[in-house]
Motif scaffolding. Structure first.
Motif, PDB file in Angstrom:
ATOM      1  N   MET A 160      55.562  27.824  63.289  1.00 23.46           N
ATOM      2  CA  MET A 160      55.765  29.268  63.327  1.00 23.46           C
ATOM      3  C   MET A 160      55.655  29.799  64.749  1.00 23.46           C
ATOM      4  N   LEU A 161      54.719  29.272  65.524  1.00 23.28           N
ATOM      5  CA  LEU A 161      54.578  29.711  66.915  1.00 23.28           C
ATOM      6  C   LEU A 161      55.832  29.386  67.717  1.00 23.28           C
ATOM      7  N   ILE A 162      56.393  28.204  67.482  1.00 23.56           N
ATOM      8  CA  ILE A 162      57.620  27.823  68.185  1.00 23.56           C
ATOM      9  C   ILE A 162      58.776  28.717  67.755  1.00 23.56           C
ATOM     10  N   LEU A 163      58.866  29.013  66.478  1.00 22.95           N
ATOM     11  CA  LEU A 163      59.931  29.893  65.992  1.00 22.95           C
ATOM     12  C   LEU A 163      59.816  31.291  66.588  1.00 22.95           C
ATOM     13  N   GLN A 222      60.903  31.126  70.197  1.00 20.03           N
ATOM     14  CA  GLN A 222      62.355  30.965  70.272  1.00 20.03           C
ATOM     15  C   GLN A 222      63.060  32.280  69.953  1.00 20.03           C
ATOM     16  N   ALA A 223      62.553  33.016  68.980  1.00 17.64           N
ATOM     17  CA  ALA A 223      63.141  34.321  68.645  1.00 17.64           C
ATOM     18  C   ALA A 223      63.003  35.291  69.817  1.00 17.64           C
ATOM     19  N   ARG A 224      61.846  35.285  70.470  1.00 16.89           N
ATOM     20  CA  ARG A 224      61.645  36.155  71.632  1.00 16.89           C
ATOM     21  C   ARG A 224      62.615  35.790  72.752  1.00 16.89           C
ATOM     22  N   ARG A 225      62.832  34.487  72.932  1.00 14.02           N
ATOM     23  CA  ARG A 225      63.767  34.059  73.986  1.00 14.02           C
ATOM     24  C   ARG A 225      65.174  34.547  73.689  1.00 14.02           C
ATOM     25  N   GLU A 226      65.598  34.443  72.439  1.00 21.29           N
ATOM     26  CA  GLU A 226      66.949  34.879  72.097  1.00 21.29           C
ATOM     27  C   GLU A 226      67.100  36.394  72.231  1.00 21.29           C
ATOM     28  N   LEU A 227      66.061  37.152  71.889  1.00 21.56           N
ATOM     29  CA  LEU A 227      66.120  38.597  72.068  1.00 21.56           C
ATOM     30  C   LEU A 227      66.212  38.971  73.548  1.00 21.56           C
ATOM     31  N   THR A 228      65.484  38.225  74.390  1.00 24.94           N
ATOM     32  CA  THR A 228      65.551  38.477  75.830  1.00 24.94           C
ATOM     33  C   THR A 228      66.945  38.177  76.357  1.00 24.94           C
ATOM     34  N   ARG A 229      67.562  37.136  75.837  1.00 25.12           N
ATOM     35  CA  ARG A 229      68.907  36.763  76.298  1.00 25.12           C
ATOM     36  C   ARG A 229      69.954  37.807  75.935  1.00 25.12           C
ATOM     37  N   ALA A 254      68.919  35.172  82.179  1.00 30.24           N
ATOM     38  CA  ALA A 254      67.488  34.916  82.354  1.00 30.24           C
ATOM     39  C   ALA A 254      67.140  33.490  81.907  1.00 30.24           C
ATOM     40  N   VAL A 255      66.267  32.861  82.662  1.00 34.21           N
ATOM     41  CA  VAL A 255      65.760  31.530  82.321  1.00 34.21           C
ATOM     42  C   VAL A 255      64.356  31.723  81.752  1.00 34.21           C
ATOM     43  N   GLN A 256      64.197  31.527  80.468  1.00 32.61           N
ATOM     44  CA  GLN A 256      62.923  31.766  79.795  1.00 32.61           C
ATOM     45  C   GLN A 256      62.635  30.615  78.834  1.00 32.61           C
ATOM     46  N   PRO A 257      61.959  29.596  79.324  1.00 38.83           N
ATOM     47  CA  PRO A 257      61.661  28.456  78.449  1.00 38.83           C
ATOM     48  C   PRO A 257      60.669  28.848  77.360  1.00 38.83           C
ATOM     49  N   VAL A 258      60.713  28.117  76.258  1.00 41.60           N
ATOM     50  CA  VAL A 258      59.737  28.311  75.178  1.00 41.60           C
ATOM     51  C   VAL A 258      58.439  27.637  75.588  1.00 41.60           C
ATOM     52  N   LEU A 259      57.375  28.421  75.639  1.00 34.60           N
ATOM     53  CA  LEU A 259      56.076  27.906  76.079  1.00 34.60           C
ATOM     54  C   LEU A 259      55.101  27.881  74.914  1.00 34.60           C
ATOM     55  N   GLY A 285      50.940  27.136  77.470  1.00 35.26           N
ATOM     56  CA  GLY A 285      51.246  26.988  78.890  1.00 35.26           C
ATOM     57  C   GLY A 285      52.172  25.831  79.202  1.00 35.26           C
ATOM     58  N   ARG A 286      52.639  25.109  78.201  1.00 34.41           N
ATOM     59  CA  ARG A 286      53.535  23.968  78.404  1.00 34.41           C
ATOM     60  C   ARG A 286      54.901  24.262  77.821  1.00 34.41           C
ATOM     61  N   VAL A 287      55.920  23.762  78.488  1.00 36.50           N
ATOM     62  CA  VAL A 287      57.292  23.965  78.016  1.00 36.50           C
ATOM     63  C   VAL A 287      57.536  23.078  76.793  1.00 36.50           C
ATOM     64  N   VAL A 288      58.054  23.694  75.742  1.00 38.54           N
ATOM     65  CA  VAL A 288      58.375  22.955  74.523  1.00 38.54           C
ATOM     66  C   VAL A 288      59.746  22.311  74.680  1.00 38.54           C
TER      67      VAL A 288
END
Length: 488
Positions: free
Chosen positions: A362-365, A368-375, A381-386, A389-392
């Motif tokens: 759920m945290l990853i989802l 990922q949803a936040r990243r897509e909304l930002t896009r 924008a380059v916004q990795p899923v964290l 503190g680590r890139v997923v």
């Protein structure tokens, strides 16, 4: 077909190991001179002979297991070991004059080993002690996973354990190598599990439970299983202290056991509390409990203290997929039971003994949803899923998305199958959710004041399939249905 022979050899070893577990209820039945005591040596002998025959006929296939072997073996174990586990239940119920069908015996065994906690039996207080001990002990065995225990033992017999560990473990635990050898990792996890179990049993005993009640409810608390030796479940004890002890250990068991292992190994707990999944799990469970308690108080169902007691206990119990009950929460405002059932899908960590989707997914989802909304607003924008503190890794994101797609399809298909049998929608949907989440009680006809005996045999088999799919985390089983899996 020859590719299955190494798998069948290891399955024979596991059956031999599992057969020995029947000695515990057998010894108790013999000591108490229960009428059913011959059932256990007979069941042990049948299971042991079947395992030895597999070992004998497959003795020439000693190669290291490959990843695909691990998937096949895990599926076979969770389908066939309940068959062995159901034998003492089926024979014992016939012996005491309360015969049950094979369908119900297999359902009860699957519910035990998958730590679901659903039951088709009633009159539990009148059952022989050894039968209740076997039902609850199955949950303890299934809690950490029989195969993870096997990883610690099978290498001594010349069988590599890494593929078993990766196939059985859930979520990020699949790729976690906590020690140089998988055997040591499995031993460490089972050591933590056993230590927490002993502490839980002692706390239940000190809180007022009889010794055997303390042991049996320890089995089903640390495994987040929820089966009880009493028809009234945890309400039998009517003790706020015991309920508080159960809540504490359910919260403990809902966290990733690898974090306990690392914290104990390194001697500090800072990393444990910094883990984002642990924080999210505790926030959802405690926050959800307080929310339901506030609702019960605001609606006048209970006074403030009783609302806190019952709200917190039931939210933690249902959301962690344990399933204990002290009240018929279907009589509460409708928000509460539906909210708790949905929480059972997300409120446990990967690497815990709970079922459901797991909090880390759920945290990853969400990320990922936040990243897509930002896009949508900033396409470049380059916004990795964290996570922590680590890139997923993108492969993990795709795996989570695939899991959620298959999970949703499974719930819909099984619910529609139950609806075809004219089961009412509330019972059908909640039965599937409770089974796939390995959560136990549902809503409607299968609420906390009833059990799954009200279902027909076909409906019971659908729920059994749901429990197996939930324990296998769906994708492992679905992989077997793919033609690509069987190509050499």
């Amino acid at each position: 077909m020859r590719d299955l022979f190494p798998v069948l050899r290891v399955l024979g070893m596991l059956m031999c190991m599992f057969a020995l577990s029947m000695a515990l209820p057998g010894a108790v039945a013999w000591w108490l001179q229960e009428l059913v005591w011959p059932v256990y040596p007979l069941s042990l002998a049948v299971t042991l002979v079947a395992g030895l025959l597999l070992l004998w006929f497959m003795r020439g296939y000693r190669q290291e297991l490959q990843p695909r072997h691990g998937v096949i073996l895990v599926t076979l174990v969770w389908v066939l070991l309940p068959l062995c586990a159901s034998l003492p239940l089926w024979l014992a119920m016939w012996e005491i004059g309360r015969p049950i069908s094979f369908t119900h015996a297999y359902f009860e065994a699957v519910s035990g080993l998958t730590t679901t906690g659903s039951t088709v039996l009633s009159g539990l207080d009148a059952l022989p002690l050894s039968v209740n001990l076997w039902r609850t002990f199955l949950q303890w065995l299934g809690g950490m996973g029989i195969l993870i225990l096997a990883v610690a033992v099978l290498p001594l017999l010349g069988v590599g354990g890494s593929q078993l560990f990766k196939a059985e473990a859930a979520g990020p635990l699949k790729d976690t190598k906590l020690t140089p050898r998988m055997t040591e990792t499995a031993k460490g996890l089972w050591g933590v599990y056993a230590g927490i179990s002993v502490l839980c049993a002692l706390c239940f005993w000190a809180g007022g439970m009889r010794p055997m009640d303390a042991v049996m409810h320890m089995f089903t608390t640390v495994s987040l299983g929820g089966l009880s030796s009493h028809d009234s479940s945890f309400a039998f004890f009517n003790s706020p202290l015991l309920e508080a002890v159960a809540v504490f250990f359910m919260l403990v068991a809902s966290c990733n056991f690898t974090l306990y292992f690392v914290a104990l190994r390194k001697g500090h707990w800072a990393g444990f509390w910094r883990d984002p999944e642990v924080r999210a799990t505790m926030l959802v469970l405690i926050g959800g409990g307080l929310l339901v308690a506030l609702l019960l108080w605001a609606k006048g169902v209970y006074g403030p203290l009783l609302a806190l007691r019952h709200g917190m206990f039931h939210v933690v119990s249902v959301a962690t997929t344990t399933g204990y009950a002290t009240q018929d929460y279907l009589a509460w405002p409708v928000f509460a039971p539906v909210f708790m059932l949905f929480l059972s899908g997300v409120a446990t960590s990967a690497g815990s003994t709970g079922g459901g989707i797991k909090m880390v997914r759920m945290l990853i989802l969400v990320q990922q949803a936040r990243r897509e909304l930002t896009r949508l607003v900033h396409p470049r924008a380059v916004q990795p899923v964290l996570l922590g503190g680590r890139v997923v890794d993108s492969r993990m994101i795709f795996s989570v998305l695939a899991f959620m797609l298959v999970y949703g399809a499974t719930v819909i298909v099984l619910s529609m199958v139950l609806l075809l049998t004219d089961l009412d929608p509330l019972t059908a949907f909640s039965a599937v959710l409770a089974s796939v989440h390995c959560a136990g009680p549902g809503l409607g006809m299968i609420g906390p004041s009833s059990n799954y005996a009200v279902l027909t045999d076909f409906q019971t088999w659908v729920c059994t399939l749901g429990m197996l799919l939930g324990r296998l985390e769906i994708l492992s089983f679905m992989a077997l249905l793919s033609p690509a899996f069987w190509r050499r």
